[in-house]
Each structure stands twice: as structure tokens, then as C-alpha cells.
Design a protein around this motif. Sequence first.
Motif, PDB file in Angstrom:
ATOM      1  N   SER A 254      52.667  45.808  35.671  1.00 41.96           N
ATOM      2  CA  SER A 254      53.610  44.714  35.452  1.00 41.96           C
ATOM      3  C   SER A 254      52.904  43.382  35.696  1.00 41.96           C
ATOM      4  O   SER A 254      51.823  43.319  36.294  1.00 41.96           O
ATOM      5  CB  SER A 254      54.799  44.845  36.405  1.00 41.96           C
ATOM      6  N   ALA A 255      53.547  42.307  35.245  1.00 48.48           N
ATOM      7  CA  ALA A 255      52.989  40.971  35.479  1.00 48.48           C
ATOM      8  C   ALA A 255      52.874  40.697  36.976  1.00 48.48           C
ATOM      9  O   ALA A 255      51.893  40.083  37.435  1.00 48.48           O
ATOM     10  CB  ALA A 255      53.877  39.926  34.812  1.00 48.48           C
ATOM     11  N   THR A 262      45.232  39.673  41.186  1.00 51.96           N
ATOM     12  CA  THR A 262      44.534  38.397  41.025  1.00 51.96           C
ATOM     13  C   THR A 262      44.417  37.671  42.358  1.00 51.96           C
ATOM     14  O   THR A 262      43.387  37.030  42.649  1.00 51.96           O
ATOM     15  CB  THR A 262      45.269  37.507  40.003  1.00 51.96           C
ATOM     16  N   LYS A 263      45.445  37.765  43.200  1.00 54.12           N
ATOM     17  CA  LYS A 263      45.428  37.103  44.511  1.00 54.12           C
ATOM     18  C   LYS A 263      44.308  37.615  45.412  1.00 54.12           C
ATOM     19  O   LYS A 263      43.907  36.938  46.361  1.00 54.12           O
ATOM     20  CB  LYS A 263      46.773  37.297  45.207  1.00 54.12           C
TER      21      LYS A 263
END
Length: 456
Positions: A254-255, A262-263
Motif C-alpha cells: 500500500s501507499a 521510505t522513512k
Amino acid sequence: MTFQSYFESRKTQHLQELKEWLSIPSISALSAHKQDVSRAAEWLSDALRLAGLEHVSIRETKGHPVVYADYLRDTNLPTVLVYGHYDVQPVDPLHLWETPPFEPNIRDGKLYARGATDDKGQLFLHIKAVEAFLAQGLPLPVNVKFCIEGEEEIGSPNLPAFLEQNRDMLAADYVLISDTSLLEKGRPAISTGLRGLCSMQISITTANTDLHSGSFGGGVPNALHAIVSLLDSLHDKQGRVAVAGFYDDVPGLSAMERDEFTKLAFDEEKLKQELGLDAMYGEDGYSFVERIGARPTLEINGLYGGFQGEGTKTVIPREAIAKITSRLVGTQKPQDILDKIERHLLAHVPTGARLTVKQLEKGNPFTIDPATPVLQKAADAYESVYGKRPVFTKDGGSIPIVEAFSRLLSVPVVLMGFGLPDENLHAPNEHFNLENFDYGLLTITTFLQLLAEKDK
């Protein structure tokens, strides 16, 4: 005396004890080390008794034994079941070790030995954390049970049955495991997911004997050629597994999940340089952390056949063998994946070759919601010691029994690791950073205290 001063005053003694345990070559995968595995279990049981644990016993299974111990004082307190393993991986290739794998050596602030980080070193922290309360005459803030096995490195074949048969004895409010890693030095992490695992060994045979490559070369099938061709069919050019149905039970990212990855701000270029690689590899369309944490894999772990000695022997081998593992995610089932891989292999066997498949390990994937209250308590403990709140990650490795603990005991499993990703677990020169040895002891004692506070 504070816990920090207590551990500092005993650090030399604790490391010497750990070195003794690490010197035992408890390699569960090799039958030649069966007695060594038993010796490691006996050492562990003695260490638990000396720490003040009670009801210490070595429980036999159909394979290597389970070591149990507990310290139970107050039914109003939460009960924590500590799981770990005292078996270790084989050491090959031996010539790449800078110091012998079972002669523990400290250099540059790191303890080098097979099992240093996976999992003797990390498990040892829990024993000494409990001992720190009891040795100082402090009440243990929780009830504690230990369930330590000697078969994790071979897929825990006998522990699920042991759990089924001993549910009452092992009943707890939480399962606590230290067999994972921090994100990097100084950045703690709590794993909320582990990939499952399945494995197989395949054998390709051709003629009924090895043949002279001058007399028969070019006219008969070569087992090594055949197995290389067969293994190459398992992936496409984009790095995806080419086995039909392999991805059927794999959820998309999911997004929100992609944002969490990414974090992590993982530096792929730095890793590439550290590993001496010219390029990374993997399933197209996914970052490194997504590939190793949330995507399934199919890997060739060993390949051999023909002449292995020094120099040349002009032979056409009649047999070649490969070892294969898959890491699983989502709702993938080990047996289903093994069957799909086997069907693919049978459909792609080269002309003139015969295939034999032996299915081996099977372990289910595990996942837990990071919002689970006990995980937030674990995060509080890390933050109080490391000065940084941990990130919640999905771990690329497999601890097959974690899913079984969660399912059979119906309790949250807390994965509080103190290793580092570059500590060479399963590889030559395995080691454990002693900074995390120190911080790990403090984090565990803090966590046990926080659990008690929660229940007041």
C-alpha cells in the motif's frame, strides 16, 4: 547500585561466561556435532540455575532438546516467556574466518565467534537481565519463563509439537525474543513481520557413472550443464520468480507501507560499497528494503557436482545437486510453494536428465500490528536507553517458530533485537558489537519494569 553500575562491574565476568558457551560448536545441522549440541544445552541449564531460575530442566524431543526454566512469584504480575536458541549455523567456508569460529575473540569492540549474535549472545542478555534483579535482592517485576531450543537453525522441526504438548506450562501474557537486528548502529528497531521459509534439495542425474570428457564430451548429457539450465529457469530477466502461481498469495504494498519503508532512509549506495558490489539485484520495481522485508524470494543456496579438488580432472559428472530456499510473505503457505516449485522443475528438466526432489523446511510468515500496546512499551524501553525511539520494520529473515508461538499461545510476540545487520550472521567472522551487549542488558531490564508498571 544502579543496573548500569551492576552490569559494568560484572562485564568481564559476563563476557568470559559467554565465551565459554560460544566455544561449544553446537551445530544442529551436522550429526557429527550432536554431542556438542547436548553440551550447549547442559551449559545453558547450568547458567539458568546460577542466575536464580527455578524448575530448570532439559526436555528431550525427537531431535535436540529444549531447555525450560521459570521464576514465578505473583499471579497478579504479567508473565513473559523468553524464547531463543542455542544451536548455531555451520562455519563454512572455514578459511575465511580471521580467528577460529569456536575460539571467541574480542577486537575493535566486537566479540567474534559463531553464535555471537545469532543467537547465543542475544539470548545471554535475557539470562543476565533476570539475574541482575535476583542477585541484587530486587523483586523481579514480572513472572518469567524460558523456552530455549536447539533446532532453530534447521527450521525448528520438533518445537511446534513441544508447544502443543506443553501449552499450560508455557502459558504467558507475552513472548519475548531477541534474534533480530537494529536498523543500524544507534538506531533501534522493532520487527513487526518475519518472512516464512521453505526449502528443498534437488538432484539431477544423467549417466550411471562419471565419464571421460575426451571420450564422451559433446555426445552425452552433462549433469552440471543440466542443473544450471534448470535453475536459470526459476527467474525471469526482471528478477521475478518465474514459477507459476508463486505470487498468488502475496499482498501488494500500500501507499502507507511504501511510505514507512521510505522513512527508514536506507542508503543502498552505502550498502553496495560495504559489500563490494557493482550493482544491487532483485525484483524490478521495488527498493532494497521492500525486497528484503515485504517481498518473497527464491534463492539457490548451494550448488555442487563433478570434480571439486585442486587442479583439473577431465570428467563429465553424472550428478549435480542444488539447495533452494524461498522466503515467504502474506498468506503464502510453505507446502503450497514447495509443490509449485517442484512442478516447475519437473516441467523444465533438460533432455537426458532425471530429477529428484527432497522437500525440507517449512515455516509460516509472521506479522503483528505495531500499535499493539506491549510493542509501544518495548519502544519506550529502547528510547530510554538508546535515546531514540525505534522504527517498526519488517525483517527479511525467518524465525519459523515465531508464528507458531503467536498462534498456539494466542499472545503477542515482541521481537526486541540487539544485533546489527553487518554482523555476519550465517557467514564467516560472525560477531556481536559490545555496545549493544551493554545497551541490550539495560533495555531488557527497563522493559521488564515497564511491563509491571502497565499492570499496576
